[in-house]
Write a protein that holds these residues in place. Structure first.
Motif: not given
Length: 211
Positions: A186-188, A183, A139, A180, A198, A34-35, A195
């Motif tokens: 980047n929503d971590h 990537g 980002q 998301q 990524c 994820w991301g 975060h």
């Protein structure tokens, strides 16, 4: 979990986005997929389709059936899926390894044909999507769960473009989740241990992208 930040600190000492929970499957997905910026067109097609199947369901439901989906849809090879017929639709409606939703199955086939059209006219499906962010992941700077958007101006634009190409189940909320996951965004959460990595992967990928 911290109610203020939406972060969960796991036994390994790592802080992760709230949605990863404690399920090992979810945690592994959060930490490895994820991301992370995805540039492979076939993989992007697969993820877009799976996000469409998720509509109305939880992502863990799809994730646990991902191997079944891959078997059912020929490894998400768009050329193969584009050749599926009504007989294949009927077969898939009997396949307990996937979500048996006729409209989504038909949409998967239509999406494969749309993918091929984009590929044929160039420069391809991956470039089609990444051009929306000029090749560089956006980002996010969210520090709490409340700051993560369910949809955005960008997801609405991408949704409209995908629908115009012939894709279905690509509403703004689904597209936001898709962006998301692959990537494009980047929503971590900023405090999440993924975060920074990524963001670095995204910067490196943007530098290697052809002009």
């Amino acid at each position: 979990m911290s109610a203020e930040t939406g972060l969960i600190t796991h036994p390994d000492g790592c802080a992760r986005c709230w949605w990863a929970g404690l399920d090992p499957i979810y945690v592994a997905y959060h930490d490895t997929e994820w991301g992370v910026p995805e540039y492979d067109g076939r993989a992007l097609y697969e993820k877009l389709i799976l996000d469409g199947f998720q509509a109305g369901l939880s992502w863990i439901t799809i994730l646990k059936r991902r191997d079944g989906f891959r078997r059912a849809f020929a490894g998400f090879d768009p050329e193969a899926v584009a050749r599926f017929t009504e007989a294949d639709v009927a077969r898939l409606m009997q396949d307990a390894g996937i979500i048996r939703n006729r409209a989504k199955i038909v949409g998967t086939i239509a999406g494969a044909r749309a993918f091929l059209k984009i590929e044929e006219r160039g420069p391809g499906f991956s470039r089609f999507l990444w051009d929306f962010v000029d090749g560089a992941p956006l980002q996010g700077g969210a520090r709490s769960r409340a700051e993560i958007a369910a949809e955005s101006d960008l997801s609405r634009r991408v949704s409209k473009a995908l629908k115009a190409e012939g894709f279905s189940f690509v509403g703004p909320t689904i597209v936001q989740a898709f962006m998301q996951a692959v990537g494009l965004v980047n929503d971590h959460l900023v405090g999440c241990h993924r975060h920074g990595p990524c963001a670095e992967i995204g910067r490196a990928g943007a530098e290697r992208r052809p002009a």
